[in-house]
Design a protein around this motif. Structure first.
Motif, PDB file in Angstrom:
ATOM      1  N   ILE A  40      69.282  42.412  47.954  1.00 53.13           N
ATOM      2  CA  ILE A  40      69.804  43.221  46.849  1.00 53.13           C
ATOM      3  C   ILE A  40      70.218  42.314  45.692  1.00 53.13           C
ATOM      4  O   ILE A  40      69.990  42.627  44.514  1.00 53.13           O
ATOM      5  N   LEU A  41      70.812  41.176  46.019  1.00 53.61           N
ATOM      6  CA  LEU A  41      71.222  40.209  44.997  1.00 53.61           C
ATOM      7  C   LEU A  41      70.011  39.742  44.189  1.00 53.61           C
ATOM      8  O   LEU A  41      70.064  39.660  42.952  1.00 53.61           O
ATOM      9  N   LYS A  42      68.922  39.449  44.874  1.00 51.32           N
ATOM     10  CA  LYS A  42      67.710  38.996  44.179  1.00 51.32           C
ATOM     11  C   LYS A  42      67.157  40.087  43.268  1.00 51.32           C
ATOM     12  O   LYS A  42      66.774  39.815  42.113  1.00 51.32           O
ATOM     13  N   LEU A  43      67.105  41.311  43.752  1.00 54.20           N
ATOM     14  CA  LEU A  43      66.612  42.403  42.913  1.00 54.20           C
ATOM     15  C   LEU A  43      67.510  42.604  41.695  1.00 54.20           C
ATOM     16  O   LEU A  43      67.023  42.852  40.584  1.00 54.20           O
ATOM     17  N   ALA A  44      68.814  42.478  41.894  1.00 58.18           N
ATOM     18  CA  ALA A  44      69.741  42.622  40.768  1.00 58.18           C
ATOM     19  C   ALA A  44      69.530  41.509  39.743  1.00 58.18           C
ATOM     20  O   ALA A  44      69.684  41.727  38.535  1.00 58.18           O
ATOM     21  N   SER A  45      69.159  40.310  40.217  1.00 57.22           N
ATOM     22  CA  SER A  45      68.897  39.200  39.287  1.00 57.22           C
ATOM     23  C   SER A  45      67.690  39.495  38.400  1.00 57.22           C
ATOM     24  O   SER A  45      67.559  38.923  37.313  1.00 57.22           O
ATOM     25  N   GLU A  46      66.822  40.386  38.865  1.00 56.41           N
ATOM     26  CA  GLU A  46      65.627  40.779  38.107  1.00 56.41           C
ATOM     27  C   GLU A  46      65.844  42.072  37.326  1.00 56.41           C
ATOM     28  O   GLU A  46      64.903  42.596  36.722  1.00 56.41           O
ATOM     29  N   LYS A  47      67.097  42.596  37.391  1.00 60.28           N
ATOM     30  CA  LYS A  47      67.422  43.883  36.756  1.00 60.28           C
ATOM     31  C   LYS A  47      66.454  44.978  37.216  1.00 60.28           C
ATOM     32  O   LYS A  47      65.936  45.770  36.425  1.00 60.28           O
ATOM     33  N   TYR A  48      66.253  45.013  38.502  1.00 65.62           N
ATOM     34  CA  TYR A  48      65.274  45.931  39.093  1.00 65.62           C
ATOM     35  C   TYR A  48      65.769  47.373  39.033  1.00 65.62           C
ATOM     36  O   TYR A  48      66.962  47.655  39.224  1.00 65.62           O
ATOM     37  N   SER A  49      64.853  48.293  38.796  1.00 65.65           N
ATOM     38  CA  SER A  49      65.132  49.724  38.867  1.00 65.65           C
ATOM     39  C   SER A  49      64.089  50.381  39.760  1.00 65.65           C
ATOM     40  O   SER A  49      62.891  50.082  39.644  1.00 65.65           O
TER      41      SER A  49
END
Length: 277
Positions: free
Chosen positions: A23-32
């Motif tokens: 989840i941290l990695k996806l948040a670093s990519e501003k994932y939606s």
């Protein structure tokens, strides 16, 4: 009284380090994306009714690592300033220091994950002391209104698991059997800036606009000693160490002693990992 649905956000799944890291990695990519899309890209399992994606998004948020919103089933993820530093320094959450940060955020007063915060801030009998599980459930029944018979599965099973064989077990903070024991800790020098972050972050949240607080505010209001497992003397040693670092000043000539802040959260976050060997 605490909203019952807010206590069941975990869907009976305790927090797991690999999933928080993803989840941290996806948040670093501003994932939606939807929970199904997040599951596909991360490998975190999910289903129609239950699954681990949504609980772990909420866990990562309670740990202070991410911000998220959800609109029509679409989750938008981003890192907090704290999460940005953790992602750079320890993206897989290997360090105990990172877990102490997450533990603090989960248990901070009024802003943590409800049952984690309740255990540490309200039910906690004192460092080095124990609380029976029955006593905890009776206290919690008054707090949240959930029947005593349901409190284990619906509220506290995930808390117990996180400290006995889960994400926080390495910290050695809680032993949980028929008795729940809160294990006394000593100051860890590599956590100097974690302690200062926790103090300043809670200070901002609980005493906004105040440059000075008392020793009572620190120990009873913020619950600083309970969060980190310090008895009163050890708590004083840690505060003196933070004073020696120039992060605050202490006046012990007054009763209660007063603490004046000389730093802020923003200045401390980049230093969190600076004492690791």
């Amino acid at each position: 009284m605490t909203n019952k649905s807010s206590l069941e956000f975990h869907e009976t799944f305790k927090p797991e380090i690999p999933y928080i890291s993803k989840i941290l990695k996806l948040a670093s990519e501003k994932y939606s994306g939807t929970k199904y899309e997040i599951s596909d890209i991360s490998g975190i399992p999910t289903g129609e009714q239950k699954g681990k994606v949504e609980p772990h998004i909420k866990y990562a948020s309670f740990m202070g690592l991410i911000n998220f919103s959800c609109d029509k089933g679409i989750y938008a993820l981003s890192l907090t300033p704290l999460g940005e530093e953790v992602f750079v320094q320890d993206p897989y959450l290997h360090e105990d220091l990172t877990l102490w940060i997450c533990h603090y955020c989960m248990t901070r007063k009024n802003f943590g994950a409800p049952q984690w915060s309740y255990l540490i801030q309200e039910a906690h009998p004192g460092i080095g002391e124990s609380l029976s599980q029955d006593r905890l459930f009776n206290l919690a029944n008054n707090w949240c209104g959930i029947a005593v018979s349901s409190l284990n599965k619906k509220v506290f099973s995930v808390v117990r698991g996180s400290y006995t064989d889960g994400i926080f077990s390495r910290l050695g903070l809680i032993e949980w059997g028929s008795l729940i024991s809160f294990i006394e800790q000593t100051e860890k020098m590599d956590l100097t800036y974690v302690y200062s972050f926790a103090l300043l972050d809670s200070w901002d949240r609980l005493y906004p606009g105040k440059r000075e607080i008392t020793d009572f505010d620190l120990k009873d209001g913020i619950g600083f000693g309970k969060i980190f497992g310090f008895n009163e003397d050890e708590c004083n040693y840690v505060i003196d160490s933070l004073s020696d670092e120039g992060l605050l000043t202490v006046n012990r000539q007054l009763y209660p002693a007063t603490i004046i802040r000389t730093a802020n959260v923003e200045s401390v976050i980049p230093l969190l990992y600076s004492r690791l060997l």
